[in-house]
Design a protein around this motif. Structure first.
Motif, mmCIF file in Angstrom:
data_model
loop_
_atom_site.group_PDB
_atom_site.id
_atom_site.type_symbol
_atom_site.label_atom_id
_atom_site.label_comp_id
_atom_site.label_asym_id
_atom_site.label_seq_id
_atom_site.Cartn_x
_atom_site.Cartn_y
_atom_site.Cartn_z
ATOM 1 N N SER A 261 5.939 2.257 -9.555
ATOM 2 C CA SER A 261 5.041 1.791 -10.613
ATOM 3 C C SER A 261 5.061 0.279 -10.811
ATOM 4 C CB SER A 261 5.382 2.489 -11.932
ATOM 5 O OG SER A 261 6.690 2.142 -12.345
ATOM 6 N N LYS B 62 2.596 1.782 -3.355
ATOM 7 C CA LYS B 62 1.654 2.285 -4.369
ATOM 8 C C LYS B 62 1.410 3.774 -4.149
ATOM 9 C CE LYS B 62 -0.281 1.222 -7.819
ATOM 10 N NZ LYS B 62 0.146 0.315 -8.864
ATOM 11 N N ARG C 291 0.838 -1.211 0.000
ATOM 12 C CA ARG C 291 0.000 0.000 0.000
ATOM 13 C C ARG C 291 0.873 1.261 0.000
ATOM 14 N NH1 ARG C 291 -0.897 3.025 3.839
ATOM 15 N NH2 ARG C 291 -0.339 1.525 5.457
ATOM 16 N N TRP D 258 -1.643 -5.958 -5.211
ATOM 17 C CA TRP D 258 -0.840 -5.037 -6.034
ATOM 18 C C TRP D 258 -1.446 -5.011 -7.423
ATOM 19 C CZ3 TRP D 258 2.940 -1.540 -5.244
ATOM 20 C CH2 TRP D 258 3.612 -1.054 -6.370
#
Ligand code: FNR
Length: 386
Positions: free
Chosen positions: A172, A167, A164, A252
């Motif tokens: 990326s 991200k 988390r 993900w």
């Protein structure tokens, strides 16, 4: 489109002003200079290998056995080394490999390397075991392309929290390292009893993680030993199997790359599991003494899965010629490891930029002089085994 080869003229023009490069332009010489100038513990940690170092030697031998066969009269006046990798266009087929604990090399550590990568325009891969938090590195990297490498923790909540955070901080792609469920037998570190993690170096992502901190009675500043032991206990999990990859996919939503694949069957399993890429790598020879040289594993793997996912490569890349050979053998992009780490230790951000620019200039010139105007036109037909 970047004129990578222009670095050559920049160097010669600087020579007119009496300046020569601070670091060698033959990047294979960085190790010997780092050994002479850096403290024994940190240098040994970077140079170190599993067992007696035969796998690192095998990596070099495997690349050296291939020879490029240059082709003539092909108009290489305009060149473009950009490649499409993991759904994005990169300006060149090179990224920085994930390397942990960089504060042992330089106080600016990962932020210096991330800035250098962003400056040159290549992706920076941040290790889970970094000495700077992923948020701070993201800030340093700015608009630069950045990937996050996962040492897959035993604790699911910590894993989810890492994904988390990565991200949210703009990483990326996710590189999941498969070859380090346990730390190998590394005589160079063992002989000096040198393991930075035990001093809380390389643990920053954990020590700033709410899910990790929830498992501690006291914060790391109050009880470092307990925090380090908690880290050691969850750093990795040797019981994982291919089925566990579903968990990563569920948590993900970007590209996932498995790092440390050396067998075509494992590469097929990665493709079957819906992975977006693999890194053909033996961790630079740091994990299994006596393992196959990574470039010896590359051709069969590229043949098996090159049309199903992106094949990346590392382990043994030093000069531009090595990258040219890896491209010819089926890699889409290479990860550069030890050369930039030594350069970070010797000259901080400027050192990493030097390595990247020198490597890319040499790659551009090698490809051009071999008859290739792009990074994708060199193929297996352009190399021969000596
Ligand atoms: C590594 N490597 C590595 N890989 C990874 O997935 N996570 C990590 O934290 C690290 N840390 C690390 C530390 C040091 C000091 C080295 C030298 C390497 C492995 C790295 O990503 C890459 O696979 C190798 O460096 C490739 O080998 P060469 O080309 O550097 O010899």
């Amino acid at each position: 489109m970047t004129d990578w080869a222009a670095f050559q003229y920049e160097i010669y023009l600087n020579g007119l002003l009496g300046k020569v490069p601070r670091l060698p332009t033959d990047l294979s010489r960085l190790a010997e200079i780092a050994e002479a100038r850096l403290p024994a513990g940190p240098y040994g940690y970077v140079a170190g290998n599993a067992g007696g170092g035969k796998t690192e030697a095998a990596n070099r031998e495997a690349l050296d056995r291939w020879r490029i066969v240059p082709r003539m009269l092909r108009d290489v006046g305009t060149r473009d080394l950009s490649v499409e990798v993991l759904g994005r266009r990169l300006p060149a087929p090179v990224a920085l490999a994930p390397v942990g604990v960089l504060s042992i090399m330089h106080p600016d550590a990962e932020t210096a390397a991330a800035r250098a990568a962003a400056e040159v325009g290549v992706p920076f891969t941040l290790s889970s075991a970094s000495s700077t938090s992923m948020e701070d590195v993201a800030e340093a990297s700015g608009e630069g392309e950045r990937w996050f490498q996962l040492y897959w923790p035993k604790d699911r909540e910590v894993t989810k929290s890492f994904l988390r955070r990565a991200k949210e901080s703009g990483y990326s792609a996710l590189l999941v390292t498969l070859d380090t469920w346990l730390l190998s037998w590394r005589p160079r570190d063992l002989d000096q009893a040198y393991l930075p993690f035990l001093h809380g170096i390389g643990t920053e992502n954990y020590f700033t993680d709410p899910a990790f901190l929830a498992g501690l009675a006291k914060p790391p500043v109050e009880d470092l030993q307990a925090a380090v032991m908690h880290f050691v206990g969850m750093f990795n999990d040797p019981t994982k199997t291919w089925d566990d990859l579903d968990f990563i996919r569920e948590n993900w939503d970007g590209p996932i790359v498995l790092k440390g694949v050396l067998h075509p069957d494992d590469a097929r399993r990665a493709a079957d599991a819906g992975m977006d890429g693999i890194v053909v790598s033996n961790h630079g020879g740091r994990q299994v003494a006596g393992a196959i040289g990574a470039a010896d594993a590359l051709p069969a793997i590229a043949e098996a899965v090159g049309d199903r996912l992106d094949v990346l490569f590392d382990s043994g890349i030093r000069g531009g010629e090595d990258t040219a050979k890896a491209l010819a053998l089926g890699a889409k992009t290479v990860l550069l490891g030890r050369p930039w780490v030594y350069a970070l230790g010797l000259d901080g951000q400027a050192g990493v930029e030097h390595v990247l620019r020198a490597h890319l200039a040499e790659l551009d010139l090698t490809l051009a002089l071999s008859g290739h105007a792009t990074a994708t036109s060199i193929t297996r037909d352009d190399v021969t085994r000596s």
